[in-house]
Design an enzyme around this catalytic site. Structure first.
Site, PDB file in Angstrom:
ATOM      1  N   GLU A  27       4.302  15.641  -0.781  1.00  0.00           N
ATOM      2  CA  GLU A  27       4.632  16.432   0.409  1.00  0.00           C
ATOM      3  C   GLU A  27       5.580  17.586   0.090  1.00  0.00           C
ATOM      4  O   GLU A  27       6.109  18.235   0.989  1.00  0.00           O
ATOM      5  CB  GLU A  27       5.225  15.529   1.488  1.00  0.00           C
ATOM      6  CG  GLU A  27       4.207  14.546   2.025  1.00  0.00           C
ATOM      7  CD  GLU A  27       4.747  13.633   3.122  1.00  0.00           C
ATOM      8  OE1 GLU A  27       5.954  13.721   3.460  1.00  0.00           O
ATOM      9  OE2 GLU A  27       3.951  12.830   3.645  1.00  0.00           O
ATOM     10  N   ILE A  96      -8.310   0.740  -0.664  1.00  0.00           N
ATOM     11  CA  ILE A  96      -6.987   0.144  -0.514  1.00  0.00           C
ATOM     12  C   ILE A  96      -6.305   0.646   0.759  1.00  0.00           C
ATOM     13  O   ILE A  96      -5.691  -0.143   1.487  1.00  0.00           O
ATOM     14  CB  ILE A  96      -6.121   0.402  -1.771  1.00  0.00           C
ATOM     15  CG1 ILE A  96      -6.678  -0.416  -2.942  1.00  0.00           C
ATOM     16  CG2 ILE A  96      -4.658   0.083  -1.509  1.00  0.00           C
ATOM     17  CD1 ILE A  96      -6.034  -0.133  -4.280  1.00  0.00           C
ATOM     18  N   GLY A  97      -6.416   1.924   1.062  1.00  0.00           N
ATOM     19  CA  GLY A  97      -5.809   2.456   2.288  1.00  0.00           C
ATOM     20  C   GLY A  97      -6.389   1.798   3.527  1.00  0.00           C
ATOM     21  O   GLY A  97      -5.662   1.433   4.456  1.00  0.00           O
ATOM     22  N   SER A  98      -7.687   1.628   3.545  1.00  0.00           N
ATOM     23  CA  SER A  98      -8.346   0.951   4.671  1.00  0.00           C
ATOM     24  C   SER A  98      -7.860  -0.484   4.800  1.00  0.00           C
ATOM     25  O   SER A  98      -7.603  -0.971   5.906  1.00  0.00           O
ATOM     26  CB  SER A  98      -9.862   0.967   4.502  1.00  0.00           C
ATOM     27  OG  SER A  98     -10.368   2.269   4.605  1.00  0.00           O
ATOM     28  N   TYR A 131      -7.729   8.687   9.241  1.00  0.00           N
ATOM     29  CA  TYR A 131      -7.224   8.009  10.437  1.00  0.00           C
ATOM     30  C   TYR A 131      -8.200   8.136  11.601  1.00  0.00           C
ATOM     31  O   TYR A 131      -8.450   7.168  12.319  1.00  0.00           O
ATOM     32  CB  TYR A 131      -5.850   8.554  10.830  1.00  0.00           C
ATOM     33  CG  TYR A 131      -4.768   8.265   9.821  1.00  0.00           C
ATOM     34  CD1 TYR A 131      -4.662   7.020   9.206  1.00  0.00           C
ATOM     35  CD2 TYR A 131      -3.847   9.237   9.469  1.00  0.00           C
ATOM     36  CE1 TYR A 131      -3.671   6.753   8.269  1.00  0.00           C
ATOM     37  CE2 TYR A 131      -2.841   8.976   8.546  1.00  0.00           C
ATOM     38  CZ  TYR A 131      -2.758   7.738   7.956  1.00  0.00           C
ATOM     39  OH  TYR A 131      -1.774   7.482   7.039  1.00  0.00           O
TER      40      TYR A 131
END
Length: 155
Positions: A27, A96-98, A131
């Site tokens: 970021e 993995i995020g899911s 998302y």
């Protein structure tokens, strides 16, 4: 690839902090991470935990995390706030995020909340698409407001 999603343990905090620092670098704000390892550990595993963290592990190495805490909404009651969902760069796109998000949703349901809330940077289109693909509503007409220490000292 095989991974597991589990509750974080005190011993995971060095890797959790490393992922937080990786996110800050992504970021473009590496200098913004002020929390120390001791503070992070005490906040999550001290006598009054301030957050609950799930980690994703591959070959006994933490490669992702989802850190949550309780909030309260005057409109809908208890809320789980997802502070960060981080998957290390090399593991993105592997599911993995899911899996982490699914675990947070299950956690929220177990807690009886009516909402899970989080923020996403407006330029992070891959995260926004991810998302939204999961059914999340990205509220682009709301702005995040923060008062840092400098601002608090004005009072």
């Amino acid at each position: 690839m095989k991974y597991i999603i589990r509750d974080a343990k005190r011993g995971d905090m060095p890797e959790v902090l490393g992922l937080v620092q990786e996110l800050a670098l992504f970021e473009n704000e590496p200098e913004s991470v002020q929390v120390t390892l001791d503070e992070l550990t005490e906040a999550g595993f001290g006598p009054t935990p301030l957050y609950h963290c799930f980690v994703a592990e591959v070959d006994q190495k933490v490669v992702g995390l989802a850190l949550t805490y309780a909030r309260y909404s005057t409109w809908c009651g208890p809320v789980v706030h997802l502070e960060d969902l981080i998957v290390t760069q090399s593991m993105r796109g592997t599911g993995i995020g899911s899996a982490l998000l699914e675990r947070v949703v299950r956690y929220g349901k177990d807690k009886g909340v009516r909402r899970i809330a989080w923020e996403v940077l407006d330029w992070n289109e891959p995260a926004i698409k991810f998302y939204e693909s999961k059914g999340a509503k990205v509220m682009r007409d709301w702005d995040v407001v923060q008062l840092n220490e400098e601002g608090m000292n004005r009072f």
